[in-house]
Design a protein around this motif. Structure first.
Motif, PDB file in Angstrom:
ATOM      1  N   THR A   6      53.056  23.740  87.841  1.00 62.42           N
ATOM      2  CA  THR A   6      54.036  23.208  86.900  1.00 62.42           C
ATOM      3  C   THR A   6      53.555  21.935  86.216  1.00 62.42           C
ATOM      4  O   THR A   6      54.029  21.601  85.132  1.00 62.42           O
ATOM      5  CB  THR A   6      55.366  22.934  87.615  1.00 62.42           C
ATOM      6  N   LYS A   7      52.600  21.247  86.828  1.00 61.08           N
ATOM      7  CA  LYS A   7      52.111  19.977  86.272  1.00 61.08           C
ATOM      8  C   LYS A   7      50.688  20.086  85.714  1.00 61.08           C
ATOM      9  O   LYS A   7      50.047  19.067  85.463  1.00 61.08           O
ATOM     10  CB  LYS A   7      52.153  18.901  87.351  1.00 61.08           C
ATOM     11  N   ASN A   8      50.223  21.319  85.532  1.00 69.13           N
ATOM     12  CA  ASN A   8      48.857  21.546  85.019  1.00 69.13           C
ATOM     13  C   ASN A   8      47.783  20.942  85.923  1.00 69.13           C
ATOM     14  O   ASN A   8      46.801  20.371  85.449  1.00 69.13           O
ATOM     15  CB  ASN A   8      48.731  21.021  83.586  1.00 69.13           C
ATOM     16  N   PHE A   9      47.995  21.056  87.232  1.00 68.58           N
ATOM     17  CA  PHE A   9      46.997  20.751  88.251  1.00 68.58           C
ATOM     18  C   PHE A   9      46.456  19.317  88.185  1.00 68.58           C
ATOM     19  O   PHE A   9      45.261  19.095  87.943  1.00 68.58           O
ATOM     20  CB  PHE A   9      45.840  21.754  88.171  1.00 68.58           C
ATOM     21  N   PRO A  10      47.330  18.346  88.403  1.00 69.00           N
ATOM     22  CA  PRO A  10      46.839  16.960  88.449  1.00 69.00           C
ATOM     23  C   PRO A  10      45.889  16.709  89.613  1.00 69.00           C
ATOM     24  O   PRO A  10      45.137  15.730  89.593  1.00 69.00           O
ATOM     25  CB  PRO A  10      48.135  16.144  88.605  1.00 69.00           C
TER      26      PRO A  10
END
Length: 555
Positions: A542-546
């Motif tokens: 959901t957070k583009n893989f931080p």
């Protein structure tokens, strides 16, 4: 008509003869029937009076008669004595009055139904007249207590337009998110790339050490390992090693012939090995215990030979790592040049005979790599490594010591599939079309590695082999090269990640060669940790893989 012709002859009539009316019609001889022009002023006056009389309006006269009219021709029937017949002009006024009243009723009905006629279309175009008509329609509806419906066809168009714009905006947002994710993943792939100079330096150091060890092992006086060969395996040689060239796997293969492989249990991954014929000249006899070839004894002897060989190395930066419980390898650490290299020397029996029955329904690569490739694979040898069964004794298991267990291995086939992974034989070759299968595998391995660093206890049972097995199953599900286009890296990786989490949720990841062997079996893989791992992965998605630590603003 016959009576009229008899009373009046053709030769007796003047130019305009006056017809004789029956007495029942209440008309004088000089009167004219309804529908004919003419009559003097007096007659017309009588007609007008009669037109506005109560009898004409449908009231009863003194004789109890009521006016009746013909609804088709408009001719009123003469049922009242001395009743006057209206003129055509009077009838025209009456028709116009009735028509006007009817139009008013129709207009009121149309307004109540929310239909605004021709001007309603002008409202959508911004026409002022149409706007006034719409406002008048609303006032009429509120006056009647009727809640007007939407605005008909134009309202549907407006609503549809708004939905289309919202969907387009959502689609644009999704496209933008995938575009950003593509940038993130490509940046990660670039960071994971191993430089060619680093690769060559690391491989030279490893080859030097392995060459020295093999020479020393072959010179063992017992001669039990005199015919050994080396087989490079693992991620480095599959070209899917990430970040650094710091891990190498070398199989020390020992050929065996005419052996019986007894399954430990019904899953078909672990075996006991027994020689069909055990002549005294066989150097491996020293490792036979109760008729079975002992994996532990062979591994211990190999370990001793390697320790002795390391002591003879001129480079003192090589050392043997303490034995790990259940590991089939002798692990060495090679220092120097700033990178600490881990080298696993894995003992393996090379069995040159038919694969065990547990593999019959595995390796379903017909649609992916082809039937011929599968046939060629199954004609190759298989390997057995000294690995103990992690499960407790289950129903159908042999009640024998775990020290004699061997686990089947297809590392050589796996390496070939990774290196030649295309549905088309030229996939990813120089000058040919590319795919993103290996890139997706690298990303999944990196994600597992980063999650292990962050949650070591929860991720203790997860390894890179789970990622590779997931990729094999995904390639069977999506066998065509165009399903793995490099420009679709984000979508392909998310699909592979969904496959991985689906296996976790179902606690079912079949071994690619042995479908009955579940790598996510609940007895060896904690179900609660699987659920937590799925949650971690979903949070990263959901957070583009931080967790990858990529800053797009700096790219």
């Amino acid at each position: 008509m016959s009576k009229k012709k008899a009373a009046v002859g053709a030769g007796d009539l003047p130019a305009r003869a006056t017809p004789v009316w029956p007495a029942s019609c209440g008309r004088t001889a000089g009167g004219k029937p309804k529908g004919q022009r003419g009559g003097g002023p007096e007659a017309r006056s009588n007609l007008n009076d009669a037109h506005h009389s109560p009898a004409h309006l449908g009231e009863k006269d003194g004789a109890g008669h009521r006016d009746r009219s013909d609804g088709i021709t408009g001719i009123r029937r003469c049922t009242v004595v001395n009743e006057a017949i209206p003129t055509k002009a009077a009838r025209g006024k009456e028709v116009n009055a009735r028509g006007a009243a009817g139009d008013k009723r129709i207009d009121a009905t149309m307004v109540a139904a929310g239909v605004k006629g021709k001007n309603a279309n002008n409202t959508a175009d911004g026409n002022d007249t149409g706007a006034r008509v719409a406002a008048a329609g609303k006032d009429t509806d509120h006056a009647k207590g009727v809640v007007p419906p939407a605005k008909g066809k134009n309202a549907n168009k407006d609503a549809s337009g708004r939905k289309t714009k919202a969907a387009a905006a959502a689609g644009d947002g999704e496209v933008g998110r995938e575009r950003d994710l593509n940038k993130v993943l490509r940046a990660v792939i670039e960071d994971l790339r191993i430089r060619s100079d680093e690769r060559s330096k690391a491989s030279k150091r490893v080859n030097d050490v392995v060459g020295h060890l093999v020479r020393h092992i072959r010179e063992d006086p017992i001669r039990c390992f005199a015919s050994i060969e080396t087989l490079a395996s693992g991620s480095y040689y599959e070209r899917v090693k990430i970040f650094e060239p710091n891990e190498f796997d070398i199989m020390i293969t020992v050929p065996v012939e005419r052996v019986v492989c007894q399954e430990v249990n019904i899953e078909g991954a672990f075996y006991y090995i027994e020689f069909k014929r055990c002549p005294h000249a066989n150097p491996l006899n020293r490792f036979v215990c109760d008729g079975l070839l002992s994996a532990e004894k062979m591994l211990c002897h190999l370990r001793k030979l390697i320790i002795d060989a390391v002591k003879l190395l001129p480079d003192s930066k090589v050392k043997v790592v303490r034995k790990k419980p259940g590991s089939p390898a002798v692990t060495l650490e090679i220092g120097g040049d700033g990178v600490l290299i881990s080298l696993d020397m894995v003992l393996a029996l090379e069995v040159k005979q038919r694969w065990p029955p547990s593999t019959d329904t595995g390796l379903k690569i017909e649609e992916w790599l082809g039937k011929k490739v599968r046939t060629d694979f199954r004609r190759k040898s298989f390997y057995l490594v000294p690995k103990q069964q992690p499960l407790e004794t289950t129903e159908g298991a042999q009640a024998l010591s775990k020290k004699e267990m061997w686990r089947i291995s297809f590392s050589h086939i796996e390496k070939t599939m990774i290196m030649n992974h295309g549905n088309m034989k030229t996939c990813c070759e120089s000058g040919s079309s590319k795919c993103c299968r290996k890139s997706c595998l690298k990303l999944l391995k990196r994600l597992i590695e980063k999650l292990k660093e962050k949650h070591p206890r929860i991720m203790a049972d997860v390894c890179s082999y789970h990622a590779k097995t997931t990729l094999f199953h995904a390639c069977v599900q999506r066998p065509k090269d165009e399903m793995w286009r490099p420009e679709d890296l984000a979508g392909c990786f998310l699909q592979l990640l969904d496959n991985f989490t689906d296996h976790l949720k179902r606690a079912d990841l079949p071994h690619f060669f042995i479908p009955t062997y579940n790598l996510f079996d609940g007895r060896i893989f904690d179900t609660k940790n699987s659920i937590r791992l799925c949650h971690f992965i979903e949070n990263e998605k959901t957070k583009n893989f931080p967790i990858f630590g990529v800053n797009l603003t700096s790219k």
